[in-house]
Design a protein around this motif. Structure first.
Motif, PDB file in Angstrom:
ATOM      1  N   SER A  97      -7.959   7.799   5.550  1.00 38.38           N
ATOM      2  CA  SER A  97      -6.743   7.531   4.861  1.00 38.38           C
ATOM      3  C   SER A  97      -5.274   8.100   5.201  1.00 38.38           C
ATOM      4  O   SER A  97      -4.283   8.045   5.638  1.00 38.38           O
ATOM      5  CB  SER A  97      -6.869   7.626   3.649  1.00 38.38           C
ATOM      6  OG  SER A  97      -7.643   6.511   3.107  1.00 38.38           O
ATOM      7  N   ALA A 101      -1.823   7.769   7.361  1.00 44.03           N
ATOM      8  CA  ALA A 101      -0.591   8.123   6.860  1.00 44.03           C
ATOM      9  C   ALA A 101       0.316   8.773   7.982  1.00 44.03           C
ATOM     10  O   ALA A 101       1.467   8.807   7.772  1.00 44.03           O
ATOM     11  CB  ALA A 101      -0.887   9.057   5.500  1.00 44.03           C
ATOM     12  N   VAL A 147       0.517   9.550  -1.150  1.00 40.16           N
ATOM     13  CA  VAL A 147       0.340   8.103  -1.651  1.00 40.16           C
ATOM     14  C   VAL A 147      -0.864   7.598  -0.631  1.00 40.16           C
ATOM     15  O   VAL A 147      -1.789   6.852  -1.487  1.00 40.16           O
ATOM     16  CB  VAL A 147       1.461   7.413  -0.763  1.00 40.16           C
ATOM     17  CG1 VAL A 147       1.223   5.839  -0.819  1.00 40.16           C
ATOM     18  CG2 VAL A 147       2.947   7.610  -1.780  1.00 40.16           C
ATOM     19  N   ALA A 148      -1.402   8.245   0.363  1.00 42.33           N
ATOM     20  CA  ALA A 148      -2.506   7.854   1.164  1.00 42.33           C
ATOM     21  C   ALA A 148      -3.694   8.243   0.014  1.00 42.33           C
ATOM     22  O   ALA A 148      -4.728   7.352   0.053  1.00 42.33           O
ATOM     23  CB  ALA A 148      -2.598   8.444   2.196  1.00 42.33           C
ATOM     24  N   LYS A 150      -3.713   8.714  -3.325  1.00 42.83           N
ATOM     25  CA  LYS A 150      -3.934   7.803  -4.318  1.00 42.83           C
ATOM     26  C   LYS A 150      -4.564   6.561  -4.059  1.00 42.83           C
ATOM     27  O   LYS A 150      -5.229   5.943  -4.788  1.00 42.83           O
ATOM     28  CB  LYS A 150      -2.415   7.595  -4.800  1.00 42.83           C
ATOM     29  CG  LYS A 150      -2.261   6.748  -6.086  1.00 42.83           C
ATOM     30  CD  LYS A 150      -0.586   6.888  -6.826  1.00 42.83           C
ATOM     31  CE  LYS A 150      -0.503   6.074  -8.031  1.00 42.83           C
ATOM     32  NZ  LYS A 150      -0.486   4.643  -7.780  1.00 42.83           N
ATOM     33  N   ASN A 151      -3.894   5.914  -2.873  1.00 43.11           N
ATOM     34  CA  ASN A 151      -4.686   4.545  -2.540  1.00 43.11           C
ATOM     35  C   ASN A 151      -6.053   4.572  -2.312  1.00 43.11           C
ATOM     36  O   ASN A 151      -6.866   3.969  -2.804  1.00 43.11           O
ATOM     37  CB  ASN A 151      -3.758   4.209  -1.153  1.00 43.11           C
ATOM     38  CG  ASN A 151      -2.314   3.658  -1.638  1.00 43.11           C
ATOM     39  OD1 ASN A 151      -1.947   3.312  -2.824  1.00 43.11           O
ATOM     40  ND2 ASN A 151      -1.365   3.695  -0.470  1.00 43.11           N
ATOM     41  N   TRP A 152      -6.290   5.609  -1.528  1.00 47.09           N
ATOM     42  CA  TRP A 152      -7.801   6.141  -1.306  1.00 47.09           C
ATOM     43  C   TRP A 152      -8.579   6.180  -2.786  1.00 47.09           C
ATOM     44  O   TRP A 152      -9.680   5.313  -2.872  1.00 47.09           O
ATOM     45  CB  TRP A 152      -8.037   7.041  -0.513  1.00 47.09           C
ATOM     46  CG  TRP A 152      -9.538   7.880  -0.453  1.00 47.09           C
ATOM     47  CD1 TRP A 152     -10.267   7.500   0.375  1.00 47.09           C
ATOM     48  CD2 TRP A 152     -10.079   8.858  -1.266  1.00 47.09           C
ATOM     49  NE1 TRP A 152     -11.553   8.138   0.022  1.00 47.09           N
ATOM     50  CE2 TRP A 152     -11.441   8.902  -0.910  1.00 47.09           C
ATOM     51  CE3 TRP A 152      -9.537   9.587  -2.510  1.00 47.09           C
ATOM     52  CZ2 TRP A 152     -12.110   9.784  -1.490  1.00 47.09           C
ATOM     53  CZ3 TRP A 152     -10.438  10.338  -3.080  1.00 47.09           C
ATOM     54  CH2 TRP A 152     -11.747  10.441  -2.555  1.00 47.09           C
ATOM     55  N   SER A 153      -8.041   6.729  -3.518  1.00 49.64           N
ATOM     56  CA  SER A 153      -8.842   6.903  -5.047  1.00 49.64           C
ATOM     57  C   SER A 153      -8.906   5.637  -5.665  1.00 49.64           C
ATOM     58  O   SER A 153      -9.829   5.556  -6.220  1.00 49.64           O
ATOM     59  CB  SER A 153      -7.779   8.178  -5.679  1.00 49.64           C
ATOM     60  OG  SER A 153      -8.344   8.132  -6.906  1.00 49.64           O
ATOM     61  N   GLU A 154      -7.841   4.775  -5.553  1.00 45.33           N
ATOM     62  CA  GLU A 154      -7.785   3.684  -6.318  1.00 45.33           C
ATOM     63  C   GLU A 154      -9.008   2.749  -5.724  1.00 45.33           C
ATOM     64  O   GLU A 154      -9.563   2.074  -6.404  1.00 45.33           O
ATOM     65  CB  GLU A 154      -6.482   2.992  -6.329  1.00 45.33           C
ATOM     66  CG  GLU A 154      -5.570   3.741  -7.331  1.00 45.33           C
ATOM     67  CD  GLU A 154      -4.032   3.110  -7.228  1.00 45.33           C
ATOM     68  OE1 GLU A 154      -3.810   2.378  -6.204  1.00 45.33           O
ATOM     69  OE2 GLU A 154      -3.237   3.669  -7.922  1.00 45.33           O
ATOM     70  N   ASN A 155      -8.907   2.691  -4.528  1.00 40.51           N
ATOM     71  CA  ASN A 155     -10.067   1.951  -3.659  1.00 40.51           C
ATOM     72  C   ASN A 155     -11.423   2.334  -3.891  1.00 40.51           C
ATOM     73  O   ASN A 155     -12.295   1.567  -4.030  1.00 40.51           O
ATOM     74  CB  ASN A 155      -9.680   2.151  -2.038  1.00 40.51           C
ATOM     75  CG  ASN A 155      -8.458   1.204  -1.905  1.00 40.51           C
ATOM     76  OD1 ASN A 155      -7.922   0.246  -2.377  1.00 40.51           O
ATOM     77  ND2 ASN A 155      -7.931   1.554  -0.582  1.00 40.51           N
ATOM     78  N   ASN A 156     -11.524   3.747  -4.210  1.00 36.74           N
ATOM     79  CA  ASN A 156     -12.902   4.252  -4.318  1.00 36.74           C
ATOM     80  C   ASN A 156     -13.331   4.180  -5.778  1.00 36.74           C
ATOM     81  O   ASN A 156     -14.782   4.078  -6.078  1.00 36.74           O
ATOM     82  CB  ASN A 156     -13.044   5.736  -4.091  1.00 36.74           C
ATOM     83  CG  ASN A 156     -13.134   5.750  -2.675  1.00 36.74           C
ATOM     84  OD1 ASN A 156     -13.549   5.043  -1.761  1.00 36.74           O
ATOM     85  ND2 ASN A 156     -12.659   7.033  -1.842  1.00 36.74           N
TER      86      ASN A 156
END
Length: 159
Positions: A97, A101, A147-148, A150-156
């Motif tokens: 991720s 970015a 942001v990368a 945060k997106n990684w965290s939400e996907n996990n």
């Protein structure tokens, strides 16, 4: 006599090296050494700030129930940026991720060290792609990495 000249030449060479490392424009020995001393103090202050940031991130994250997000710091270098990402826990997939970015920003990874065993630690030197016309700053790099993450965290969270 020759030995003294060798010592003088060696001292001059070392002073010039110290001058270049510390970005000093001084010409005499005393000023070069004073500039180096100031440079060392600045580095000490940076280390203290990073330690405080890391401690603050750890205390604020330990008070919450959720998994803490990695801490990100970005410093501007002469040609590029020094990006540090740290998490106390292993973060599978986070490296991809973050590298995506970088790619989206047009940053080339010039040098990187990564550890993903018990914790996640990334230290990378990124340089701007000179073919791209736009210039980016450290804040933009930090935001993109955040942001990368945060997106990684939400996907996990959903897995």
């Amino acid at each position: 006599m020759v030995s003294r000249e060798h010592k003088r030449a060696a001292l001059y060479e070392k002073l010039q090296l110290l001058r270049s490392i510390t970005n000093s424009h001084a010409l005499n020995k005393t000023s070069i050494i004073v500039d180096a001393s100031k440079y060392i103090e600045e580095l000490k202050q940076k280390v203290e700030r990073l330690n405080k940031d890391t401690a603050n991130a750890q205390t604020s994250s330990s008070s919450s129930d959720q998994t803490p997000l990695p801490v990100v710091t970005v410093e501007t270098l002469e040609k590029g940026f020094l990006i540090n990402v740290f998490s106390e826990k292993s973060c599978p997939g986070l490296l991809v991720s973050v590298l995506e970015a970088f790619e989206d920003l047009g940053l080339n990874v010039l040098e990187a060290r990564v550890s993903c065993a018990d914790s996640f630690r990334l230290q990378a030197v990124g340089g701007e792609n000179e073919e791209e016309g736009e210039s980016i700053d450290a804040h933009a790099v930090k935001q993109a990495v955040a942001v990368a993450i945060k997106n990684w965290s939400e996907n996990n969270e959903h897995e």
